[in-house]
Design an enzyme around this catalytic site. Structure first.
Site, PDB file in Angstrom:
ATOM      1  N   LYS A 135       0.831  -1.203   0.000  1.00 36.83           N
ATOM      2  CA  LYS A 135       0.000   0.000   0.000  1.00 36.83           C
ATOM      3  C   LYS A 135       0.864   1.251   0.000  1.00 36.83           C
ATOM      4  O   LYS A 135       0.543   2.244  -0.667  1.00 36.83           O
ATOM      5  CB  LYS A 135      -0.930  -0.001   1.210  1.00 36.83           C
ATOM      6  CG  LYS A 135      -1.789   1.256   1.298  1.00 36.83           C
ATOM      7  CD  LYS A 135      -2.789   1.198   2.438  1.00 36.83           C
ATOM      8  CE  LYS A 135      -3.617   2.476   2.468  1.00 36.83           C
ATOM      9  NZ  LYS A 135      -4.678   2.430   3.513  1.00 36.83           N
ATOM     10  N   HIS A 274      -6.487 -28.871 -36.340  1.00 31.43           N
ATOM     11  CA  HIS A 274      -7.550 -27.966 -35.914  1.00 31.43           C
ATOM     12  C   HIS A 274      -8.305 -28.517 -34.706  1.00 31.43           C
ATOM     13  O   HIS A 274      -9.536 -28.556 -34.665  1.00 31.43           O
ATOM     14  CB  HIS A 274      -8.499 -27.651 -37.066  1.00 31.43           C
ATOM     15  CG  HIS A 274      -7.835 -26.939 -38.205  1.00 31.43           C
ATOM     16  ND1 HIS A 274      -7.206 -25.723 -38.055  1.00 31.43           N
ATOM     17  CD2 HIS A 274      -7.667 -27.295 -39.507  1.00 31.43           C
ATOM     18  CE1 HIS A 274      -6.694 -25.342 -39.210  1.00 31.43           C
ATOM     19  NE2 HIS A 274      -6.951 -26.289 -40.105  1.00 31.43           N
TER      20      HIS A 274
END
Length: 517
Positions: A135, A274
Site C-alpha cells: 500500500k 484444428h
C-alpha cells in the site's frame, strides 16, 4: 540508516541479498528462523523483539502484528503529521520488506495432511506486512519473490528506476496474496456437499509464457496456468516458440492419448488438425502406430500436431521425415530421434512426462469462456468400464469386432461433436467431425475413408452421442459398416436398433455420452 525487515519461509538467495543490503548501509530487522540463518552467515541483525518491545508468542503466531512494525511500514514520508507521529512514538520507518509466506498450498498438496496441519500453515503476519508495504509502495520496496532480489539491489544502487519497480512489485504482492487467500478459501470450503458446483469460485491464473499471437495475428495471447500438471509441465526441446493454436492442438493430443495410459497398453499415436484427430491408431511399436494413424487421412495430416503415448525412437522419426509437422509430443525421445528432428529447425519437439496421465474422478473443473462469464463443468474423464454396455441388436459382435468397437469408442471420445469414427484393426480409417447433423457425420466418415483408399465394409463405427433417427445407421449400412457402438438414450433407440438388425449389423449401447463441443 534505512531499515529492511526480512522474514522468509523460502530462504533462497536471502543471505547474499541481506549481505548486499548491509554493504549499502542498511539495517536488517528479522524474525525467528530467518534471523538465525542471517546471524549464522555473519549478517548483523536486529531482532523483532527489540523493535516491538514484545516477545514472539503463541508458538510464533504473533510476532510482527504490532504498531511498531505496521506504523513503520504505513507512514507516508510526504506527510509531516505521519512522520511526527512516528517520532513521538519512537517508531523507525521501514523502507524495505522481504517476506514470503508459509507453504500452505504445498502443504495441502501432500497426501494425508490433516486439517490441523493445514491450518498451521496459514500465514497471518506475512500477508499483513506485505499488504502494508505494498500500500505504501511509494516509499517502501516490497519483495515477495526471491527472483526480484537482484532487481531491487540494482534500483538501490541507482542502476534501475526505483519508482516503477516499486509499483510493479506492489502489484505482484497483491496478486500473490490474493492467490494465497484463494487457496485457503477453497480448502476451507471443502468438498461440495450436494450435486451443485460451489456458489463461488476463485481462479488464480499465473502467466506461464507469452505467445506470439492468438488464433489470428492481430490477437494478443499468452498461456496461463490455473493448476499444476498437464501442459504446464511440458518441456520444449527444439523448434520455434509454441503458438496459441499449437497449445490447443497439443492439449487435444493429450486428451486423445488418455485411454492408452497403462504401461501394458500398445503404443498409440494421434494426429491432430484444428483441435481434433484426423488420424489415430494403435501399433506394434511407435513407428507402426504412426504409419497407421497417418493412413487414416494423409492429406489432412499436413501441418498437424502429432502425439505419442510412448517414447519416440529413431525409426519413428525417420518415418516422419517426409511430412510437414508443426509439433510432436511424447513422454520422451530417443537420442537418435532428436538428432533427426534437429534437421527440421522449425519443428517443435515437446516432452511431457505425463502425456497419458488421466485426471482422477472429481479432480478439477473444465472452464469455457462465454460473453460475461464462464461455464464450468467437471473435467471429462474417459471411462473404459463396460459393465453398463448392452447389445441392442439380434446379432452380437464377434471377438474381433469387440476389439475394434472398444478402440473406436476410446478414439471417438477425442473427436469434436457431432462425431463419427470408423475403425478397423485398432486404427481409424475415417472420421466425420464437427458436423451439424449425425447423418452428415456418418456420410463424411465414409467419404473420408474412401478418399484415403480405405474400404469401410466390415468396419466398426463409433458415435459420440445417440442416433436421433435411423438415417445415420442406414448411411453406415449402405457403406458396409458391420458394427456400431453408441451411447443410446434416444426415444427412437428401438427404431435405430431395428434399422441395424435389417442390415445384419451388431450394435452396442454404452449408456454414456462423449460430447466434445
Amino acid at each position: 540508516m534505512p531499515r529492511a525487515l526480512i522474514s522468509v519461509w523460502d530462504k533462497t538467495g536471502i543471505v547474499p541479498f541481506a549481505q548486499a543490503l548491509v554493504r549499502l548501509g542498511w539495517e536488517i530487522v528479522s524474525t525467528g528462523g530467518t534471523a538465525r540463518t542471517l546471524k549464522q552467515a555473519g549478517v548483523p541483525v536486529v531482532s523483532i523483539e527489540t523493535v516491538t518491545g514484545f516477545p514472539e508468542m503463541l508458538d510464533g503466531r504473533v510476532k510482527t502484528l504490532h504498531p511498531a512494525i505496521h506504523g513503520g511500514l504505513l507512514a507516508r514520508r510526504d506527510l509531516d503529521a505521519h512522520m511526527k507521529a512516528l517520532e513521538q512514538l519512537r517508531i523507525a520507518p521501514i523502507d524495505l520488506v522481504a517476506v514470503n509466506l508459509y507453504p500452505f498450498r504445498e502443504t495441502i498438496a501432500k497426501p494425508g495432511v490433516s486439517r490441523a496441519e493445514a491450518i498451521e500453515q496459514i500465514d497471518i503476519g506475512g500477508p499483513s506486512m506485505l499488504r502494508s508495504a505494498a500500500k505504501n509502495h511509494a516509499s517502501v520496496f516490497v519483495v515477495v519473490d526471491p527472483s526480484d532480489y537482484e532487481r531491487v539491489l540494482e534500483a538501490l544502487e541507482g542502476n534501475r528506476p526505483a519508482a516503477a519497480l516499486r509499483e510493479e512489485l506492489a502489484a505482484k504482492v497483491f496478486h500473490h496474496t490474493s492467490a494465497y487467500d484463494a487457496a485457503i478459501a477453497t480448502y476451507l470450503a471443502g468438498p461440495v456437499r450436494d450435486d451443485r458446483l460451489p456458489e463461488r469460485m476463485i481462479l488464480h491464473l499465473a502467466r506461464v509464457q507469452p505467445l506470439r499471437y492468438g488464433e489470428n495475428p492481430e490477437q494478443r495471447a499468452a498461456f496461463y496456468a490455473v493448476e499444476g500438471g498437464g501442459l504446464v509441465d511440458l518441456e520444449q526441446l527444439q523448434g520455434k516458440e509454441l503458438s496459441f493454436n499449437n497449445l490447443l492442438d497439443l492439449d487435444a493430443a493429450l486428451a486423445a492419448l488418455v485411454p492408452w495410459a497403462g504401461a501394458d497398453s500398445r503404443p498409440a499415436c494421434v494426429i491432430i488438425k484444428h483441435n481434433t484427430p484426423c488420424g489415430i491408431a494403435l501399433g506394434r511399436n511407435p513407428e507402426d502406430a504412426y504409419r497407421r494413424a497417418l493412413a487414416t487421412d494423409p492429406t489432412s495430416a499436413f501441418g498437424s500436431v502429432i502425439g505419442f503415448s510412448g517414447v519416440v525412437d529413431e525409426p519413428t522419426a525417420t518415418a516422419m521425415s517426409d511430412l510437414f509437422v508443426e509439433a510432436v509430443l511424447a513422454p520422451d525421445f530417443a537420442a537418435g530421434a532428436l538428432a533427426l528432428f534437429a534437421r527440421k529447425k522449425n519443428l517443435r519437439v515437446v516432452r511431457l512426462p505425463s502425456t497419458t496421465a488421466a485426471p482422477a474422478p472429481g479432480t478439477g473443473l473444465d472452464f469455457k469462456r462465454v460473453h460475461g462469464g464462464f461455464l464450468a463443468q467437471d473435467r471429462f474423464r474417459f471411462d473404459s468400464d463396460e459393465s453398463g454396455w448392452t447389445v441392442a441388436t439380434t446379432r452380437r459382435p464377434t471377438e474381433v469386432e469387440w476389439r475394434d468397437l472398444r478402440f473406436a469408442w476410446a478414439a471417438v471420445a477425442a473427436v469434436k461433436s457431432n462425431a463419427i469414427l470408423l475403425a478397423r484393426d485398432e486404427a481409424a480409417i475415417g472420421i466425420g467431425a464437427g458436423q451439424m447433423s449425425r447423418v452428415d457425420a456418418s456420410f463424411l466418415a465414409v467419404h473420408k475413408a474412401r478418399a484415403a483408399g480405405h474400404d469401410p465394409r466390415g468396419s466398426a463405427l463409433a458415435s459420440d452421442a445417440f442416433f436421433p433417427f435411423p438415417d445415420g445407421v442406414e448411411q453406415a449400412a449402405a457403406a458396409g459398416v458391420a458394427t456400431i457402438i453408441q451411447p443410446g438414450g434416444s426415444v427412437r433407440d428401438d427404431e435405430v436398433a431395428r434399422a441395424a438388425d435389417r442390415a445384419g449389423m451388431a450394435m452396442v449401447l454404452t449408456g454414456r455420452r462423449q460430447f466434445r463441443h
